[in-house]
Design a protein around this motif. Structure first.
Motif, PDB file in Angstrom:
ATOM      1  N   MET A  83      31.931  34.154  45.488  1.00 39.75           N
ATOM      2  CA  MET A  83      32.286  35.196  44.547  1.00 39.75           C
ATOM      3  C   MET A  83      33.159  36.246  45.230  1.00 39.75           C
ATOM      4  O   MET A  83      33.078  36.445  46.433  1.00 39.75           O
ATOM      5  CB  MET A  83      31.028  35.875  44.000  1.00 39.75           C
ATOM      6  N   LYS A  84      33.934  36.920  44.416  1.00 39.66           N
ATOM      7  CA  LYS A  84      34.817  37.977  44.904  1.00 39.66           C
ATOM      8  C   LYS A  84      34.549  39.238  44.089  1.00 39.66           C
ATOM      9  O   LYS A  84      34.134  39.166  42.940  1.00 39.66           O
ATOM     10  CB  LYS A  84      36.270  37.559  44.769  1.00 39.66           C
ATOM     11  N   ALA A  85      34.806  40.383  44.705  1.00 39.75           N
ATOM     12  CA  ALA A  85      34.563  41.649  44.023  1.00 39.75           C
ATOM     13  C   ALA A  85      35.487  42.723  44.576  1.00 39.75           C
ATOM     14  O   ALA A  85      36.027  42.597  45.672  1.00 39.75           O
ATOM     15  CB  ALA A  85      33.108  42.073  44.186  1.00 39.75           C
ATOM     16  N   ILE A  86      35.647  43.786  43.796  1.00 34.98           N
ATOM     17  CA  ILE A  86      36.338  44.983  44.239  1.00 34.98           C
ATOM     18  C   ILE A  86      35.326  46.114  44.161  1.00 34.98           C
ATOM     19  O   ILE A  86      34.759  46.373  43.099  1.00 34.98           O
ATOM     20  CB  ILE A  86      37.559  45.299  43.362  1.00 34.98           C
ATOM     21  N   TYR A 103      38.705  44.944  48.429  1.00 33.48           N
ATOM     22  CA  TYR A 103      38.585  43.605  47.863  1.00 33.48           C
ATOM     23  C   TYR A 103      37.750  42.781  48.833  1.00 33.48           C
ATOM     24  O   TYR A 103      38.163  42.573  49.978  1.00 33.48           O
ATOM     25  CB  TYR A 103      39.978  42.997  47.682  1.00 33.48           C
ATOM     26  N   VAL A 104      36.568  42.337  48.419  1.00 40.00           N
ATOM     27  CA  VAL A 104      35.635  41.701  49.335  1.00 40.00           C
ATOM     28  C   VAL A 104      35.197  40.335  48.810  1.00 40.00           C
ATOM     29  O   VAL A 104      35.258  40.056  47.619  1.00 40.00           O
ATOM     30  CB  VAL A 104      34.381  42.578  49.564  1.00 40.00           C
ATOM     31  N   GLU A 105      34.764  39.491  49.740  1.00 35.00           N
ATOM     32  CA  GLU A 105      34.129  38.213  49.462  1.00 35.00           C
ATOM     33  C   GLU A 105      32.862  38.142  50.290  1.00 35.00           C
ATOM     34  O   GLU A 105      32.679  38.921  51.220  1.00 35.00           O
ATOM     35  CB  GLU A 105      35.050  37.052  49.866  1.00 35.00           C
ATOM     36  N   GLU A 106      31.993  37.207  49.980  1.00 35.95           N
ATOM     37  CA  GLU A 106      30.796  37.032  50.789  1.00 35.95           C
ATOM     38  C   GLU A 106      31.211  36.553  52.176  1.00 35.95           C
ATOM     39  O   GLU A 106      31.985  35.619  52.321  1.00 35.95           O
ATOM     40  CB  GLU A 106      29.835  36.049  50.136  1.00 35.95           C
ATOM     41  N   SER A 128      32.875  38.464  54.347  1.00 37.52           N
ATOM     42  CA  SER A 128      33.994  39.244  54.871  1.00 37.52           C
ATOM     43  C   SER A 128      33.489  40.503  55.575  1.00 37.52           C
ATOM     44  O   SER A 128      32.411  41.011  55.293  1.00 37.52           O
ATOM     45  CB  SER A 128      34.965  39.610  53.750  1.00 37.52           C
ATOM     46  N   ASN A 180      33.714  38.702  40.232  1.00 37.91           N
ATOM     47  CA  ASN A 180      33.969  37.331  39.796  1.00 37.91           C
ATOM     48  C   ASN A 180      34.870  37.278  38.562  1.00 37.91           C
ATOM     49  O   ASN A 180      34.630  36.517  37.635  1.00 37.91           O
ATOM     50  CB  ASN A 180      32.648  36.607  39.533  1.00 37.91           C
ATOM     51  N   ILE A 196      26.942  39.139  46.708  1.00 38.64           N
ATOM     52  CA  ILE A 196      27.577  39.744  45.535  1.00 38.64           C
ATOM     53  C   ILE A 196      26.828  39.248  44.327  1.00 38.64           C
ATOM     54  O   ILE A 196      26.762  38.032  44.063  1.00 38.64           O
ATOM     55  CB  ILE A 196      29.071  39.371  45.438  1.00 38.64           C
TER      56      ILE A 196
END
Length: 99
Positions: free
Chosen positions: A1-4, A13-16, A18, A42, A97
């Motif tokens: 998943m990705k998130a801001i 801007y992050v990912e699991e 990172s 997501n 996330i």
């Protein structure tokens, strides 16, 4: 998943998995920190934040960045002032996330 996420007046801007450098947080080393201000998770955006979304991370270390020099100068007035500044930061690894 990705998130801001938003923390310290900045967006990341992050990912699991990172690793990010954020403004200094009041958290111990090796403790968990939760970011509630999630702007996107997501692909789902919020107005301004996504309801119920959280990003958790682990604090790896605290430190200071490289020194920058601030130099003030007025010509013909014999005014010179030099000042240094090192901005504190917290290194965080994103572990989970949830949206």
């Amino acid at each position: 998943m990705k998130a801001i996420i938003e923390t310290g007046g900045k967006q990341y801007y992050v990912e699991e998995g990172s690793v990010i450098y954020v403004e200094k947080l009041d958290a111990e080393k090796d403790s968990n920190v939760t970011f509630d201000n999630v702007l996107m998770a997501n692909g789902v955006t919020g107005r301004p934040y996504v309801n119920g979304a959280k990003v958790t991370g682990k604090v790896l270390k605290h430190g200071k960045q490289k020194k920058i020099l601030v130099f003030k100068y007025n010509q013909k007035k014999k005014y010179r002032k030099m000042q240094g500044h090192r901005q504190p930061y917290t290194k965080v690894e994103i572990t989970k996330i949830s949206a």
